[in-house]
Design a protein around this motif. Structure first.
Motif, PDB file in Angstrom:
ATOM      1  N   THR A 201     -12.490   0.897   1.966  1.00 30.85           N
ATOM      2  CA  THR A 201     -11.138   1.154   1.697  1.00 30.85           C
ATOM      3  C   THR A 201     -10.816   2.765   1.486  1.00 30.85           C
ATOM      4  OG1 THR A 201     -10.852  -1.170   1.281  1.00 30.85           O
ATOM      5  CG2 THR A 201      -9.263   0.448   0.179  1.00 30.85           C
ATOM      6  N   THR A 202      -9.919   3.121   2.265  1.00 27.97           N
ATOM      7  CA  THR A 202      -9.639   4.575   2.014  1.00 27.97           C
ATOM      8  C   THR A 202      -8.024   4.535   1.713  1.00 27.97           C
ATOM      9  OG1 THR A 202      -8.986   4.952   4.399  1.00 27.97           O
ATOM     10  CG2 THR A 202     -11.220   5.693   3.600  1.00 27.97           C
ATOM     11  N   ALA A 203      -7.459   3.550   2.015  1.00 26.18           N
ATOM     12  CA  ALA A 203      -5.921   3.363   1.339  1.00 26.18           C
ATOM     13  C   ALA A 203      -5.789   3.565  -0.192  1.00 26.18           C
ATOM     14  CB  ALA A 203      -5.377   2.163   1.945  1.00 26.18           C
ATOM     15  N   ALA A 204      -4.768   3.895  -0.674  1.00 22.18           N
ATOM     16  CA  ALA A 204      -4.535   3.987  -2.200  1.00 22.18           C
ATOM     17  C   ALA A 204      -3.430   3.466  -2.524  1.00 22.18           C
ATOM     18  CB  ALA A 204      -4.631   5.498  -2.645  1.00 22.18           C
TER      19      ALA A 204
ATOM     20  N   VAL B 123       1.018  -1.207   0.202  1.00 20.21           N
ATOM     21  CA  VAL B 123       0.121  -0.009   0.034  1.00 20.21           C
ATOM     22  C   VAL B 123       0.903   1.216  -0.186  1.00 20.21           C
ATOM     23  CG1 VAL B 123      -1.781   1.337   1.354  1.00 20.21           C
ATOM     24  CG2 VAL B 123      -1.732  -1.222   1.152  1.00 20.21           C
ATOM     25  N   GLU B 124       0.517   2.070  -1.014  1.00 15.69           N
ATOM     26  CA  GLU B 124       1.403   3.213  -1.148  1.00 15.69           C
ATOM     27  C   GLU B 124       1.053   4.535  -0.066  1.00 15.69           C
ATOM     28  OE1 GLU B 124       1.286   4.246  -5.128  1.00 15.69           O
ATOM     29  OE2 GLU B 124       2.787   2.639  -5.976  1.00 15.69           O
ATOM     30  N   THR B 125      -0.304   4.629  -0.155  1.00 14.22           N
ATOM     31  CA  THR B 125      -1.025   5.651   0.772  1.00 14.22           C
ATOM     32  C   THR B 125      -1.810   4.881   1.726  1.00 14.22           C
ATOM     33  OG1 THR B 125      -0.955   7.273  -1.388  1.00 14.22           O
ATOM     34  CG2 THR B 125      -2.352   7.816   0.545  1.00 14.22           C
TER      35      THR B 125
ATOM     36  N   ASP C  87       1.512   4.461   5.285  1.00 16.20           N
ATOM     37  CA  ASP C  87       2.049   4.732   3.867  1.00 16.20           C
ATOM     38  C   ASP C  87       3.099   3.757   3.772  1.00 16.20           C
ATOM     39  OD1 ASP C  87       0.222   7.168   3.726  1.00 16.20           O
ATOM     40  OD2 ASP C  87       1.988   8.509   3.889  1.00 16.20           O
ATOM     41  N   PHE C  88       3.272   3.334   2.582  1.00 14.70           N
ATOM     42  CA  PHE C  88       4.609   2.369   2.151  1.00 14.70           C
ATOM     43  C   PHE C  88       4.536   1.223   3.098  1.00 14.70           C
ATOM     44  CE2 PHE C  88       5.658   6.672   1.203  1.00 14.70           C
ATOM     45  CZ  PHE C  88       5.435   6.563  -0.335  1.00 14.70           C
ATOM     46  N   SER C  89       3.473   0.256   3.241  1.00 13.15           N
ATOM     47  CA  SER C  89       2.806  -0.706   3.975  1.00 13.15           C
ATOM     48  C   SER C  89       2.892  -1.966   3.270  1.00 13.15           C
ATOM     49  CB  SER C  89       1.871  -0.701   4.769  1.00 13.15           C
ATOM     50  OG  SER C  89       1.889   0.174   5.874  1.00 13.15           O
TER      51      SER C  89
END
Length: 88
Positions: free
Chosen positions: A77-80, A39-41, A61-63
């Motif tokens: 989902t709100t991650a991007a 996950v980037e964001t 971020d970056f997970s």
């Protein structure tokens, strides 16, 4: 070009063979069960596990989320910048 993966046995502990962008969708599974998600964001990530259980977790971020995932849900989902790491 030499392919270092050509003679390797598929392994869940080894590197992924591919990384695919994910568009969250409430109805459609990923093309293959992911061994992890990148996950980037950060934000909330709603997904269906490889075992078929609905889960929701907060990610930074970056997970990298090291869990088998069959579907990433749009609802919740709100991650991007989500990518599926695929072994096979």
């Amino acid at each position: 070009m030499t392919n270092p993966f050509a003679n390797r046995t598929l392994s869940l502990s080894g590197p992924a063979y591919d990384m695919l962008p994910v568009t969250p969708n409430n109805s459609n599974d990923l093309v293959a069960v992911a061994v992890a998600l990148y996950v980037e964001t950060g934000g909330t990530l709603a997904f269906v596990s490889a075992k078929g259980q609905a889960r929701q977790v907060a990610v930074a971020d970056f997970s990298i989320l090291p869990v088998g995932v069959r579907r990433v849900m749009q609802t919740g989902t709100t991650a991007a910048g989500i990518h599926a790491l695929i072994v096979g």
